[in-house]
Design a protein around this motif. Structure first.
Motif, PDB file in Angstrom:
ATOM      1  N   GLN A 101     -32.085  29.552  -8.381  1.00  0.00           N
ATOM      2  CA  GLN A 101     -32.400  28.532  -7.362  1.00  0.00           C
ATOM      3  C   GLN A 101     -31.614  27.259  -7.635  1.00  0.00           C
ATOM      4  O   GLN A 101     -31.116  26.602  -6.717  1.00  0.00           O
ATOM      5  N   LEU A 102     -31.530  26.925  -8.936  1.00  0.00           N
ATOM      6  CA  LEU A 102     -30.745  25.739  -9.302  1.00  0.00           C
ATOM      7  C   LEU A 102     -29.307  25.873  -8.815  1.00  0.00           C
ATOM      8  O   LEU A 102     -28.720  24.930  -8.288  1.00  0.00           O
ATOM      9  N   LEU A 103     -28.777  27.080  -8.992  1.00  0.00           N
ATOM     10  CA  LEU A 103     -27.401  27.330  -8.583  1.00  0.00           C
ATOM     11  C   LEU A 103     -27.227  27.109  -7.079  1.00  0.00           C
ATOM     12  O   LEU A 103     -26.260  26.482  -6.621  1.00  0.00           O
ATOM     13  N   HIS A 104     -28.213  27.598  -6.303  1.00  0.00           N
ATOM     14  CA  HIS A 104     -28.148  27.394  -4.846  1.00  0.00           C
ATOM     15  C   HIS A 104     -28.218  25.903  -4.511  1.00  0.00           C
ATOM     16  O   HIS A 104     -27.511  25.420  -3.625  1.00  0.00           O
ATOM     17  N   LEU A 105     -29.073  25.179  -5.263  1.00  0.00           N
ATOM     18  CA  LEU A 105     -29.187  23.735  -5.024  1.00  0.00           C
ATOM     19  C   LEU A 105     -27.881  23.020  -5.380  1.00  0.00           C
ATOM     20  O   LEU A 105     -27.468  22.088  -4.689  1.00  0.00           O
ATOM     21  N   LEU A 106     -27.239  23.502  -6.448  1.00  0.00           N
ATOM     22  CA  LEU A 106     -25.960  22.890  -6.835  1.00  0.00           C
ATOM     23  C   LEU A 106     -24.924  23.088  -5.729  1.00  0.00           C
ATOM     24  O   LEU A 106     -24.182  22.174  -5.381  1.00  0.00           O
ATOM     25  N   ARG A 107     -24.901  24.304  -5.193  1.00  0.00           N
ATOM     26  CA  ARG A 107     -23.955  24.589  -4.105  1.00  0.00           C
ATOM     27  C   ARG A 107     -24.197  23.634  -2.925  1.00  0.00           C
ATOM     28  O   ARG A 107     -23.284  23.068  -2.334  1.00  0.00           O
ATOM     29  N   LYS A 108     -25.496  23.437  -2.636  1.00  0.00           N
ATOM     30  CA  LYS A 108     -25.871  22.578  -1.521  1.00  0.00           C
ATOM     31  C   LYS A 108     -25.421  21.139  -1.798  1.00  0.00           C
ATOM     32  O   LYS A 108     -24.888  20.453  -0.934  1.00  0.00           O
TER      33      LYS A 108
END
Ligand SMILES: O=C(O)C(=O)C[C@]1(C(=O)O)C=C[C@@H](O)C=C1
Length: 379
Positions: A22-29
């Protein structure tokens, strides 16, 4: 480990993997949003580095972290790392061109690493850049024709003679600048050789910085500063801070910051070599601060000896600063030889008092660095 422990761990680690994803998705965002900020800033000509926004954001997130029982330092560390990424990403969008009417830029010595970095930054800002390196002098007239800015970035040992011999026929509107790490002589040489605007620059960083955000560029004014004001503005848009200095004051500081510093690193490495130190075992037994010190010395020997010789030999006055260091070393050694522990402690206290508030400030800063050194360990 019994079966239950194994199953419990596996289960929890699976949940941690999920959170990390989830953190990774947030980073992408976040990266996508930052790219949009970069485009807006590019359009408006705003600097890549926004210290007030950073300070306000960090203060807010720290407060929120405390109320969520998360370490405020943790969120600050993470956000600072993310902002470093932002500087790199925003750079790729390019920068506003402050002076679109300028003719092309010539970088004399542009195949050098620092020249390459300036060439990249100027190109990203819409300027046409031509490089003039040592094999191009036959075409020099053609390359200089119509240039609005000439930047000299050749080895210190040849800077002044090159300016004198090769740059005395530039048009009077053209700005002449240099990136040399000493300033008095090159600025003087530029003022003598050229009638038009002159400015001495010293980027206080190496070519491998990635982004200029938060870096410092020292500026020594030469002549007609209103003509090159746009260049200083352009450098600030790249994220760097401009520090104005008199050439003499700058050069005096460089005797300690560069010549003496690099020379003592050189001698430190020389001594390890002569002592036939075993680096592997030094590393095995090293505390984080020693590892950092070894890294600082070792990185010197990964670079060009000519570059460091150039910096160390640039000012003969540096010999005095280095000689003083040797005298102080000998005097301190004599305390040790005499077994005078009390005198050592007294001397220590005197120096600590002189450092004043800087000493605890440096201790705090180095703590963060030491933790990063430790984070990087893999075994
Ligand atoms: O808000 C901005 O101006 C940004 O460019 C974004 C951002 C960030 O990553 O949050 C990055 C660099 C600035 O120094 C401040 C914040």
């Amino acid at each position: 480990m019994n079966e239950k422990t194994t199953a419990d761990l596996e289960n929890l680690r699976g949940l941690i993997d999920g959170v990390d994803q989830q953190l990774l998705h947030l980073l992408r965002k976040r990266l996508d949003l930052v790219a949009q900020v970069g485009a807006v800033k590019h359009g408006a000509g705003l600097p890549i580095y926004a210290p007030q926004r950073e300070a306000a954001m960090l203060a807010k997130r720290r407060g929120e972290a405390v109320s969520m029982n998360v370490s405020p330092q943790l969120i600050e560390d993470i956000l600072r790392r993310l902002m470093r990424e932002s500087y790199l990403n925003e750079k790729d969008v390019g920068f506003k061109q402050v002076n679109p009417d300028l003719g092309h830029v010539v970088i004399v010595g542009g195949e050098g690493k620092l020249g390459g970095l300036f060439s990249q930054m100027l190109t990203l800002s819409g300027y046409q850049v031509k490089v003039l390196d040592k094999d191009d002098w036959a075409r020099a007239e053609e390359i200089f024709d119509g240039a609005g800015l000439v930047i000299v970035t050749v080895p210190i040992s040849i800077t002044c003679s090159l300016i004198k011999d090769k740059l005395s026929n530039l048009s009077a509107e053209c700005i002449l600048a240099d990136l040399t790490s000493v300033k008095s002589e090159p600025v003087k040489a530029m003022l003598e050789a050229h009638q038009g605007p002159v400015v001495g620059l010293h980027p206080m960083f190496g070519p491998d910085v990635g982004s200029l955000a938060k870096q410092v560029v020292v500026v020594c004014h030469g002549r007609d500063s209103e003509q090159y004001q746009w260049l200083l503005e352009q450098i600030q848009i790249w994220g760097a801070r401009i520090v104005e200095a008199e050439p003499e004051r700058h050069d005096k500081a460089m005797q300690l910051v560069q010549a003496m510093r690099h020379f003592s690193s050189f001698v430190y490495g020389l001594n390890l070599y002569k002592e036939e130190a075993d680096i592997e075992s030094l590393l095995q037994f090293s505390s984080p601060i020693y590892r950092l010190e070894l890294a600082m010395v070792g990185r010197l020997f990964a670079q060009s000896p000519e570059l460091y010789a150039d910096i160390i030999f640039a000012q003969k006055e540096s010999m005095q600063a280095i000689g003083d260091y040797l005298d102080n070393y000998s005097q301190a050694l004599s305390l040790l030889q005499a077994g005078d522990r009390n005198a050592f402690v007294d001397q220590f206290k005197e120096v600590a008092q002189w450092f004043g508030d800087f000493a605890p400030q440096f201790q705090r800063e180095s703590r963060a660095m030491l933790q990063s050194v430790n984070d990087m360990k893999t075994d």
